[in-house]
Design a protein around this motif. Structure first.
Motif, PDB file in Angstrom:
ATOM      1  N   ARG A  69       8.804  -7.616 -22.399  1.00  0.00           N
ATOM      2  CA  ARG A  69       9.783  -8.387 -23.170  1.00  0.00           C
ATOM      3  C   ARG A  69       9.703  -7.993 -24.641  1.00  0.00           C
ATOM      4  NH1 ARG A  69      13.106 -12.209 -20.563  1.00  0.00           N
ATOM      5  NH2 ARG A  69      12.371 -14.071 -21.641  1.00  0.00           N
ATOM      6  N   LEU A  70      10.824  -8.132 -25.353  1.00  0.00           N
ATOM      7  CA  LEU A  70      10.834  -8.009 -26.806  1.00  0.00           C
ATOM      8  C   LEU A  70      11.000  -9.400 -27.390  1.00  0.00           C
ATOM      9  CD1 LEU A  70      12.925  -4.943 -28.052  1.00  0.00           C
ATOM     10  CD2 LEU A  70      10.470  -5.135 -27.682  1.00  0.00           C
ATOM     11  N   ARG A  71      10.212  -9.688 -28.414  1.00  0.00           N
ATOM     12  CA  ARG A  71      10.312 -10.967 -29.124  1.00  0.00           C
ATOM     13  C   ARG A  71      10.959 -10.734 -30.478  1.00  0.00           C
ATOM     14  NH1 ARG A  71       5.487 -15.096 -28.811  1.00  0.00           N
ATOM     15  NH2 ARG A  71       6.443 -15.104 -26.728  1.00  0.00           N
ATOM     16  N   ILE A  72      12.032 -11.441 -30.735  1.00  0.00           N
ATOM     17  CA  ILE A  72      12.791 -11.314 -31.984  1.00  0.00           C
ATOM     18  C   ILE A  72      12.620 -12.606 -32.774  1.00  0.00           C
ATOM     19  CG2 ILE A  72      15.067 -10.948 -33.010  1.00  0.00           C
ATOM     20  CD1 ILE A  72      15.844  -9.407 -30.504  1.00  0.00           C
ATOM     21  N   GLY A  73      12.042 -12.489 -33.964  1.00  0.00           N
ATOM     22  CA  GLY A  73      11.770 -13.661 -34.787  1.00  0.00           C
ATOM     23  C   GLY A  73      13.021 -14.240 -35.417  1.00  0.00           C
ATOM     24  N   ALA A  74      12.900 -15.482 -35.878  1.00  0.00           N
ATOM     25  CA  ALA A  74      14.071 -16.236 -36.333  1.00  0.00           C
ATOM     26  C   ALA A  74      14.711 -15.695 -37.600  1.00  0.00           C
ATOM     27  CB  ALA A  74      13.677 -17.702 -36.547  1.00  0.00           C
ATOM     28  N   THR A  75      13.976 -14.911 -38.404  1.00  0.00           N
ATOM     29  CA  THR A  75      14.582 -14.372 -39.629  1.00  0.00           C
ATOM     30  C   THR A  75      14.850 -12.870 -39.541  1.00  0.00           C
ATOM     31  OG1 THR A  75      12.397 -14.117 -40.675  1.00  0.00           O
ATOM     32  CG2 THR A  75      13.572 -16.185 -41.057  1.00  0.00           C
ATOM     33  N   VAL A  76      14.819 -12.312 -38.340  1.00  0.00           N
ATOM     34  CA  VAL A  76      15.163 -10.898 -38.154  1.00  0.00           C
ATOM     35  C   VAL A  76      16.660 -10.711 -38.361  1.00  0.00           C
ATOM     36  CG1 VAL A  76      15.329  -9.026 -36.460  1.00  0.00           C
ATOM     37  CG2 VAL A  76      13.235 -10.375 -36.630  1.00  0.00           C
ATOM     38  N   ARG A  77      17.026  -9.875 -39.318  1.00  0.00           N
ATOM     39  CA  ARG A  77      18.444  -9.634 -39.638  1.00  0.00           C
ATOM     40  C   ARG A  77      19.083  -8.739 -38.585  1.00  0.00           C
ATOM     41  NH1 ARG A  77      18.312 -13.672 -43.263  1.00  0.00           N
ATOM     42  NH2 ARG A  77      16.539 -13.380 -44.646  1.00  0.00           N
ATOM     43  N   HIS A  78      20.401  -8.830 -38.512  1.00  0.00           N
ATOM     44  CA  HIS A  78      21.135  -7.940 -37.605  1.00  0.00           C
ATOM     45  C   HIS A  78      20.847  -6.480 -37.932  1.00  0.00           C
ATOM     46  CE1 HIS A  78      23.257 -11.144 -35.702  1.00  0.00           C
ATOM     47  NE2 HIS A  78      23.965 -11.470 -36.746  1.00  0.00           N
ATOM     48  N   ARG A  79      20.743  -6.165 -39.207  1.00  0.00           N
ATOM     49  CA  ARG A  79      20.492  -4.765 -39.587  1.00  0.00           C
ATOM     50  C   ARG A  79      19.154  -4.286 -39.033  1.00  0.00           C
ATOM     51  NH1 ARG A  79      21.578  -0.438 -42.447  1.00  0.00           N
ATOM     52  NH2 ARG A  79      19.910   0.643 -43.556  1.00  0.00           N
ATOM     53  N   MET A  80      18.143  -5.150 -39.058  1.00  0.00           N
ATOM     54  CA  MET A  80      16.846  -4.763 -38.510  1.00  0.00           C
ATOM     55  C   MET A  80      16.946  -4.546 -37.000  1.00  0.00           C
ATOM     56  SD  MET A  80      13.182  -6.720 -38.800  1.00  0.00           S
ATOM     57  CE  MET A  80      11.724  -6.083 -37.960  1.00  0.00           C
ATOM     58  N   THR A  81      17.649  -5.431 -36.317  1.00  0.00           N
ATOM     59  CA  THR A  81      17.838  -5.255 -34.870  1.00  0.00           C
ATOM     60  C   THR A  81      18.550  -3.940 -34.584  1.00  0.00           C
ATOM     61  OG1 THR A  81      18.053  -7.662 -34.683  1.00  0.00           O
ATOM     62  CG2 THR A  81      18.688  -6.362 -32.765  1.00  0.00           C
ATOM     63  N   ALA A  82      19.543  -3.604 -35.405  1.00  0.00           N
ATOM     64  CA  ALA A  82      20.337  -2.393 -35.179  1.00  0.00           C
ATOM     65  C   ALA A  82      19.556  -1.114 -35.416  1.00  0.00           C
ATOM     66  CB  ALA A  82      21.576  -2.414 -36.085  1.00  0.00           C
ATOM     67  N   THR A  83      18.518  -1.177 -36.242  1.00  0.00           N
ATOM     68  CA  THR A  83      17.792   0.045 -36.615  1.00  0.00           C
ATOM     69  C   THR A  83      16.366   0.078 -36.062  1.00  0.00           C
ATOM     70  OG1 THR A  83      17.103  -0.985 -38.705  1.00  0.00           O
ATOM     71  CG2 THR A  83      19.130   0.322 -38.735  1.00  0.00           C
ATOM     72  N   ASP A  84      15.945  -0.948 -35.369  1.00  0.00           N
ATOM     73  CA  ASP A  84      14.562  -1.030 -34.903  1.00  0.00           C
ATOM     74  C   ASP A  84      14.301  -0.039 -33.771  1.00  0.00           C
ATOM     75  OD1 ASP A  84      11.983  -2.784 -34.904  1.00  0.00           O
ATOM     76  OD2 ASP A  84      12.547  -2.600 -32.797  1.00  0.00           O
ATOM     77  N   ALA A  85      13.177   0.661 -33.856  1.00  0.00           N
ATOM     78  CA  ALA A  85      12.838   1.688 -32.863  1.00  0.00           C
ATOM     79  C   ALA A  85      12.548   1.081 -31.489  1.00  0.00           C
ATOM     80  CB  ALA A  85      11.628   2.492 -33.340  1.00  0.00           C
ATOM     81  N   LEU A  86      11.935  -0.100 -31.441  1.00  0.00           N
ATOM     82  CA  LEU A  86      11.657  -0.732 -30.157  1.00  0.00           C
ATOM     83  C   LEU A  86      12.951  -1.103 -29.436  1.00  0.00           C
ATOM     84  CD1 LEU A  86       8.652  -3.087 -31.067  1.00  0.00           C
ATOM     85  CD2 LEU A  86       8.579  -1.043 -29.610  1.00  0.00           C
ATOM     86  N   VAL A  87      13.906  -1.634 -30.177  1.00  0.00           N
ATOM     87  CA  VAL A  87      15.204  -1.979 -29.584  1.00  0.00           C
ATOM     88  C   VAL A  87      15.893  -0.725 -29.075  1.00  0.00           C
ATOM     89  CG1 VAL A  87      17.522  -2.887 -30.058  1.00  0.00           C
ATOM     90  CG2 VAL A  87      15.503  -4.067 -30.969  1.00  0.00           C
ATOM     91  N   HIS A  88      15.905   0.322 -29.876  1.00  0.00           N
ATOM     92  CA  HIS A  88      16.593   1.556 -29.494  1.00  0.00           C
ATOM     93  C   HIS A  88      15.974   2.155 -28.237  1.00  0.00           C
ATOM     94  CE1 HIS A  88      17.706   5.865 -29.744  1.00  0.00           C
ATOM     95  NE2 HIS A  88      18.840   5.368 -30.191  1.00  0.00           N
ATOM     96  N   ARG A  89      14.658   2.110 -28.131  1.00  0.00           N
ATOM     97  CA  ARG A  89      13.985   2.750 -26.999  1.00  0.00           C
ATOM     98  C   ARG A  89      14.045   1.896 -25.738  1.00  0.00           C
ATOM     99  NH1 ARG A  89      10.769   6.806 -25.708  1.00  0.00           N
ATOM    100  NH2 ARG A  89       9.158   6.540 -24.092  1.00  0.00           N
ATOM    101  N   HIS A  90      13.831   0.596 -25.877  1.00  0.00           N
ATOM    102  CA  HIS A  90      13.637  -0.246 -24.697  1.00  0.00           C
ATOM    103  C   HIS A  90      14.874  -1.040 -24.290  1.00  0.00           C
ATOM    104  CE1 HIS A  90       9.370   0.625 -24.497  1.00  0.00           C
ATOM    105  NE2 HIS A  90       9.272   0.368 -25.791  1.00  0.00           N
ATOM    106  N   ILE A  91      15.820  -1.251 -25.218  1.00  0.00           N
ATOM    107  CA  ILE A  91      17.046  -1.985 -24.887  1.00  0.00           C
ATOM    108  C   ILE A  91      18.232  -1.273 -25.534  1.00  0.00           C
ATOM    109  CG2 ILE A  91      18.065  -4.275 -24.608  1.00  0.00           C
ATOM    110  CD1 ILE A  91      15.490  -5.512 -25.549  1.00  0.00           C
ATOM    111  N   PRO A  92      18.562  -0.067 -25.081  1.00  0.00           N
ATOM    112  CA  PRO A  92      19.631   0.687 -25.747  1.00  0.00           C
ATOM    113  C   PRO A  92      20.987  -0.010 -25.715  1.00  0.00           C
ATOM    114  CG  PRO A  92      18.952   1.746 -23.682  1.00  0.00           C
ATOM    115  CD  PRO A  92      17.934   0.690 -23.990  1.00  0.00           C
ATOM    116  N   ILE A  93      21.245  -0.868 -24.725  1.00  0.00           N
ATOM    117  CA  ILE A  93      22.522  -1.575 -24.707  1.00  0.00           C
ATOM    118  C   ILE A  93      22.618  -2.537 -25.892  1.00  0.00           C
ATOM    119  CG2 ILE A  93      21.701  -3.400 -23.146  1.00  0.00           C
ATOM    120  CD1 ILE A  93      24.533  -3.471 -21.965  1.00  0.00           C
ATOM    121  N   LEU A  94      21.503  -3.131 -26.294  1.00  0.00           N
ATOM    122  CA  LEU A  94      21.516  -4.001 -27.470  1.00  0.00           C
ATOM    123  C   LEU A  94      21.744  -3.182 -28.732  1.00  0.00           C
ATOM    124  CD1 LEU A  94      21.147  -6.705 -28.871  1.00  0.00           C
ATOM    125  CD2 LEU A  94      18.665  -6.395 -28.708  1.00  0.00           C
ATOM    126  N   HIS A  95      21.138  -2.009 -28.791  1.00  0.00           N
ATOM    127  CA  HIS A  95      21.374  -1.108 -29.924  1.00  0.00           C
ATOM    128  C   HIS A  95      22.865  -0.775 -30.036  1.00  0.00           C
ATOM    129  CE1 HIS A  95      20.593   2.174 -32.750  1.00  0.00           C
ATOM    130  NE2 HIS A  95      21.383   2.913 -32.015  1.00  0.00           N
TER     131      HIS A  95
END
Length: 295
Positions: A69-95
């Motif tokens: 699972r990936l845990r996304i904290g309450a103050t993580v900005r959309h920009r961080m989600t869009a550029t985060d390496a874990l998101v890109h590698r493990h959840i490319p549909i979210l990227h």
């Protein structure tokens, strides 16, 4: 318009924020990015007596991997989600989905968890949280409560959060590396809320689709996860006949609203077109990725 008067607290701990929210007796609001909340306050659609800022609370601005699972904290900005390496590698549909979220200035301040809490049925993050079997952590002075995404969204702009609870993190599934995905959204202009959107994932095992997920937004009072469509596609190879069956099934399953942007019939038509495209893309990507995540 200008907001009604309110007090402001910059909380430095989750406990402080929870205590202030409880003391407000239902009249307090949490702010992280404020991209939806502040316009509503300015138009006096909501009139909090206190605004509790959680941006100074340590540890809420992280994206971390916990097992599968990936845990996304309450103050993580959309920009961080869009550029985060874990998101890109493990959840490319979210990227991919992040490219459709509003505009640059909104992505710089708005947060993933804030979008989920706002629960707009035509916003990407609530749908993605539902598609990826999200778990929402809600904190109050009574302790932490974990809510499944399937039980979190109860109506347009309505969630199962209690007035004294606020979200500290959201967990979502990562996807196996051989997973294919499709994300198709249609809006009047880039960055606008979707008139309809489809998100789907699948793997290919022995020549047929398996582990199918199928979600939609913009076509109901909440984001949708459609198990009937998942069952229809599961165990089948993607073909024009199957895609036609999916389109026909959606006409009977969806009950979208008619508004100034689109009629219900138009949204149902869009749903079928976007479903075809997304399922084709997911099948194609799953075919290429069977040999590994970089295929």
């Amino acid at each position: 318009m200008k907001p009604a008067p309110f007090e402001y607290l910059a909380a430095t701990s989750a406990a402080e924020a929870a205590e202030a929210l409880a003391a407000a007796n239902g009249d307090g609001k949490i702010i992280a990015g404020g991209q939806s909340l502040m316009p509503m306050i300015n138009f006096r659609l909501v009139k909090p007596t206190i605004l509790i800022d959680i941006n100074r609370i340590a540890g809420l601005d992280r994206i971390e991997k916990h097992g599968e699972r990936l845990r996304i904290g309450a103050t993580v900005r959309h920009r961080m989600t869009a550029t985060d390496a874990l998101v890109h590698r493990h959840i490319p549909i979210l990227h991919d989905a992040m490219h459709h979220v509003a505009h640059l200035t909104v992505r710089n301040r708005g947060t993933f968890c804030g979008s989920v809490c706002h629960a707009d049925p035509a916003a990407e993050m609530p749908m993605m949280t539902l598609l990826l079997d999200g778990t929402i952590a809600a904190l109050s002075i009574r302790g932490e409560r974990q809510i499944a995404a399937s039980e979190f969204f109860v109506g347009s702009l309505m969630t199962s959060l209690e007035p004294d609870e606020f979200v500290t993190w959201i967990d979502i599934d990562t996807l196996p590396p051989e997973t294919g995905w499709g994300f198709e959204e249609f809006s009047r202009r880039h960055g606008d809320f979707a008139l309809a959107c489809v998100a789907t994932t699948m793997r290919i095992v022995d020549g047929v689709a398996c582990d199918v997920r199928f979600g939609m937004m913009g076509v109901g009072e909440t984001p949708l996860r459609l198990p009937d469509i998942e069952t229809l596609v599961e165990g089948q190879a993607i073909s024009e006949r199957l895609l036609q069956d999916v389109s026909e099934a959606l006409k009977g399953l969806l009950q979208p609203n008619t508004d100034i942007h689109a009629s219900a019939d138009y949204r149902r038509h869009l749903a079928g077109v976007l479903a075809r495209r997304a399922l084709r893309d997911a099948w194609k990507r799953a075919t290429f990725r069977k040999d590994g995540p970089d295929a």
